[in-house]
Write an enzyme that holds these catalytic residues in place. Structure first.
Site, PDB file in Angstrom:
ATOM      1  N   HIS A  56      34.809  52.849  34.651  1.00  0.00           N
ATOM      2  CA  HIS A  56      33.645  53.548  34.083  1.00  0.00           C
ATOM      3  C   HIS A  56      32.804  54.170  35.194  1.00  0.00           C
ATOM      4  O   HIS A  56      32.048  55.091  34.963  1.00  0.00           O
ATOM      5  CB  HIS A  56      32.795  52.595  33.235  1.00  0.00           C
ATOM      6  CG  HIS A  56      32.013  51.614  34.047  1.00  0.00           C
ATOM      7  ND1 HIS A  56      32.595  50.513  34.652  1.00  0.00           N
ATOM      8  CD2 HIS A  56      30.707  51.568  34.394  1.00  0.00           C
ATOM      9  CE1 HIS A  56      31.669  49.846  35.312  1.00  0.00           C
ATOM     10  NE2 HIS A  56      30.512  50.468  35.174  1.00  0.00           N
ATOM     11  N   LYS A 100      36.022  48.617  42.927  1.00  0.00           N
ATOM     12  CA  LYS A 100      35.688  47.900  44.161  1.00  0.00           C
ATOM     13  C   LYS A 100      35.914  46.412  44.001  1.00  0.00           C
ATOM     14  O   LYS A 100      35.610  45.840  42.952  1.00  0.00           O
ATOM     15  CB  LYS A 100      34.202  48.168  44.454  1.00  0.00           C
ATOM     16  CG  LYS A 100      33.723  47.704  45.783  1.00  0.00           C
ATOM     17  CD  LYS A 100      33.889  48.756  46.855  1.00  0.00           C
ATOM     18  CE  LYS A 100      33.631  48.198  48.242  1.00  0.00           C
ATOM     19  NZ  LYS A 100      34.726  47.303  48.704  1.00  0.00           N
ATOM     20  N   LYS A 131      29.485  42.243  38.069  1.00  0.00           N
ATOM     21  CA  LYS A 131      28.656  42.014  39.259  1.00  0.00           C
ATOM     22  C   LYS A 131      28.031  43.327  39.752  1.00  0.00           C
ATOM     23  O   LYS A 131      26.838  43.404  40.017  1.00  0.00           O
ATOM     24  CB  LYS A 131      29.553  41.424  40.358  1.00  0.00           C
ATOM     25  CG  LYS A 131      28.856  40.833  41.533  1.00  0.00           C
ATOM     26  CD  LYS A 131      29.861  40.425  42.614  1.00  0.00           C
ATOM     27  CE  LYS A 131      30.838  39.366  42.175  1.00  0.00           C
ATOM     28  NZ  LYS A 131      31.703  38.924  43.303  1.00  0.00           N
ATOM     29  N   ASP A 142      23.306  47.013  40.117  1.00  0.00           N
ATOM     30  CA  ASP A 142      23.232  48.480  40.185  1.00  0.00           C
ATOM     31  C   ASP A 142      23.976  49.075  41.372  1.00  0.00           C
ATOM     32  O   ASP A 142      23.456  49.964  42.058  1.00  0.00           O
ATOM     33  CB  ASP A 142      21.768  48.943  40.213  1.00  0.00           C
ATOM     34  CG  ASP A 142      21.101  48.778  38.867  1.00  0.00           C
ATOM     35  OD1 ASP A 142      21.781  48.968  37.850  1.00  0.00           O
ATOM     36  OD2 ASP A 142      19.899  48.427  38.849  1.00  0.00           O
ATOM     37  N   LYS A 163      40.149  43.799  41.971  1.00  0.00           N
ATOM     38  CA  LYS A 163      40.401  42.646  42.848  1.00  0.00           C
ATOM     39  C   LYS A 163      41.871  42.628  43.225  1.00  0.00           C
ATOM     40  O   LYS A 163      42.729  43.007  42.427  1.00  0.00           O
ATOM     41  CB  LYS A 163      40.080  41.343  42.108  1.00  0.00           C
ATOM     42  CG  LYS A 163      39.900  40.155  43.017  1.00  0.00           C
ATOM     43  CD  LYS A 163      38.596  40.268  43.765  1.00  0.00           C
ATOM     44  CE  LYS A 163      38.065  39.005  44.306  1.00  0.00           C
ATOM     45  NZ  LYS A 163      36.615  39.045  44.415  1.00  0.00           N
ATOM     46  N   SER A 166      28.766  46.239  51.018  1.00  0.00           N
ATOM     47  CA  SER A 166      29.953  47.100  51.045  1.00  0.00           C
ATOM     48  C   SER A 166      29.582  48.511  50.583  1.00  0.00           C
ATOM     49  O   SER A 166      30.086  49.509  51.111  1.00  0.00           O
ATOM     50  CB  SER A 166      31.028  46.560  50.100  1.00  0.00           C
ATOM     51  OG  SER A 166      31.785  45.575  50.746  1.00  0.00           O
TER      52      SER A 166
HETATM   53  N1  GLU Z   1      35.035  39.838  47.813  1.00  0.00           N
HETATM   54  C1  GLU Z   1      33.647  40.056  47.622  1.00  0.00           C
HETATM   55  C2  GLU Z   1      33.259  39.720  46.180  1.00  0.00           C
HETATM   56  O1  GLU Z   1      33.933  38.990  45.525  1.00  0.00           O
HETATM   57  C3  GLU Z   1      33.197  41.422  48.099  1.00  0.00           C
HETATM   58  C4  GLU Z   1      33.769  42.604  47.381  1.00  0.00           C
HETATM   59  C5  GLU Z   1      33.424  43.940  48.032  1.00  0.00           C
HETATM   60  O2  GLU Z   1      32.701  43.976  49.002  1.00  0.00           O
HETATM   61  O3  GLU Z   1      33.931  44.939  47.512  1.00  0.00           O
HETATM   62  O4  GLU Z   1      32.238  40.116  45.718  1.00  0.00           O
END
Ligand code: GLU
Length: 483
Positions: free
Chosen positions: A75, A80, A104, A109, A116, A372
């Site tokens: 969306h 990420k 998350k 935001d 993942k 990130s």
């Molecule tokens: N692995 C981390 C998480 O579970 C970071 C993910 C990221 O930075 O994209 O939130």
């Protein structure tokens, strides 16, 4: 608080991890008014790439490596989420974790969809050369199948991975991709100097601290548990001294909390008078174990540390560590979910009934992906945060001080002036900006979910899911796909 009637004698948890995430989703969705079809689409895991490929080991033998990348929701793009190297990685787990990433990102935001990745290996069983081969082949597979790219899907570190693996992924992507201008933004959590942002390493742990601090700031909420306001003086047990657990413990200790228990794979230690975190880390480095730390009590069965008396319990390792089996023995007032999915959904319901404040993963460990996002922005803008403004801000503060001098018809003594200048007239460095952006994000998101919690009389996790569902639904609606 919403109460459920789960008791420890009920049937064992049969749901898979993804099933548990969806159960939490459904609970929250009941408080929204979105059409059934839209909710179904939000929940769905859009694509999963499952791969198996050979690894030639240093002794000449061949291992078949199993790996995955799940993209839960497009969306918003890119999708990420981290990549974990862990022996129990499976398709259901990466799907569940990718869904948590979607929610998350929405809660804090951060304008990404969720994803993942996972490779089913125990990273301690492989040499550095072998890990490099495993990682580069994985990155190659992702590139060939269009499962990576600055605007497509951007991996990051997770359990068992770090800046080193991210640098290998970047290099592999770089050597294959057409879009070399933005290639740096294909992965985050890179080493500083390879496009990494300052502050990413400690970001998740610092975010955990900001989140816990925010939760402890509300006197009303603390009084309900018979606690005083603030982090100061609270006792803490942390499970996992990896990147997340170490920094969460460090910032909580610096914030005035007392670390009374620490748990690692080889065992746990407990000292109600407090443990000195860095001392314990040094002890572990020199002896190879956390155990036998002077003055502390050894706990051979590491998981028992979760049952120690404390105000704040921070599970910061893997998921599923608090279940209906051990939940009745948990003594903490607050559970701060630094790991992803540490509390099973039944244990969650049981602990809520016991009036335990659970600060959910879907909010609390969002510091990693938040920073990130800052790294991704830095890579796309090709400039270090603060580079254009740092000196200007510094000079501006000096100019203001000079103006105060003029307006007050006095002459500041030069040595005192210089001292004041050095104290207040400085421009923000990249690290300052990253930390400030993170602090603001965590504080704001907490206030948002707390308000939803009060509005619907629900627990914080349900509130966070309601917040996420509403935001993702708005995105879909704005795309014109759903009415
Ligand atoms: N692995 C981390 C998480 O579970 C970071 C993910 C990221 O930075 O994209 O939130």
């Amino acid at each position: 608080m919403e109460h459920s009637s789960v008791t420890p004698t009920q049937a064992p948890e049969k749901l898979t991890f993804f099933g548990q995430v969806n159960r939490m989703f459904n609970k929250a969705a009941a408080y929204t008014k979105h059409p059934e079809g839209l909710l179904k689409q939000i929940k769905a895991c859009n694509s999963v790439y499952r791969m198996e490929y050979p690894l030639q080991r240093e002794d000449g033998s061949i291992d078949v490596i199993q790996a995955y990348r799940a993209e839960h929701s497009q969306h918003k793009l890119p999708t990420k989420g981290g990549i974990r190297y862990e022996a129990h990685v499976n398709e259901d787990e990466v799907m569940a974790l990718s869904a948590l990433m979607t929610y998350k990102c929405a809660v804090v935001d951060v304008p990404f969809g969720g994803a993942k990745g996972g490779i089913k290996i125990d990273h301690r069983d492989y040499s550095e050369v072998e890990l490099e081969r495993i990682t580069r082949r994985y990155a190659f597979e992702l590139t060939r199948k269009n499962f990576i790219g600055p605007g497509i899907d951007v991996p990051a570190p997770d359990y068992g991975t770090g800046p080193r693996e991210m640098a290998w992924i970047l290099d592999t992507y770089n050597s294959l991709a057409d879009d070399t201008l933005n290639a740096l933004a294909c992965v985050t959590g890179k080493p500083v100097g390879q496009g990494g942002v300052r502050g990413r390493t400690q970001a998740t742990g610092l975010g955990v601290y900001y989140g816990v601090r925010e939760a402890c700031r509300f006197t009303d909420d603390m009084e309900k548990m018979g606690l005083e306001q603030g982090v100061e003086g609270k006792t803490v047990v942390v499970q996992g001294l990896g990147n997340v657990g170490y920094f969460a413990a460090k910032f909580l200790q610096e914030g005035g909390a007392t670390i009374v228990g620490l748990a690692e794979i080889e065992g746990s230690i407990y000292n109600p008078e407090g443990l000195n975190l860095d001392d314990v880390v040094d002890h572990r480095k020199s002896t190879g174990s956390i155990l036998d730390y002077p003055g502390a009590q050894n706990i051979k069965n590491s998981a028992e540390a979760l049952e120690l008396p404390c105000n704040i319990l921070v599970p910061a390792a893997l998921g599923g560590v608090i279940t209906m089996e051990n939940a009745p023995r948990i003594q903490a007032d607050i559970i701060a979910e630094a790991a992803n999915g540490p509390v099973t959904s039944q244990a969650d319901a049981y602990l809520l009934e016991k009036n335990v404040l659970i600060i959910p993963d879907v909010y609390l460990n969002a510091g990693g992906v938040t920073v990130s996002y800052f790294e991704w922005l830095r890579n796309l803008s090709h400039v270090r945060h603060g580079r254009m403004s740092k000196r200007f801000e510094e000079r501006n503060a000096e100019r203001i001080l000079r103006a105060v001098e003029k307006l007050s018809d006095t002459t500041f003594k030069e040595d005192r002036f210089d001292k004041v200048v050095s104290e207040i007239a400085f421009g923000a460095s990249e690290q300052d900006l990253v930390n400030s952006g993170l602090e603001d994000t965590m504080a704001y998101a907490y206030q948002e979910i707390r308000a939803i919690r009060l509005e619907h009389n629900v627990d914080l996790r349900t509130a966070a899911f309601i917040s996420a569902i509403n935001k993702v639904a708005t995105s879909y609606k704005q795309m014109g796909i759903f009415p």
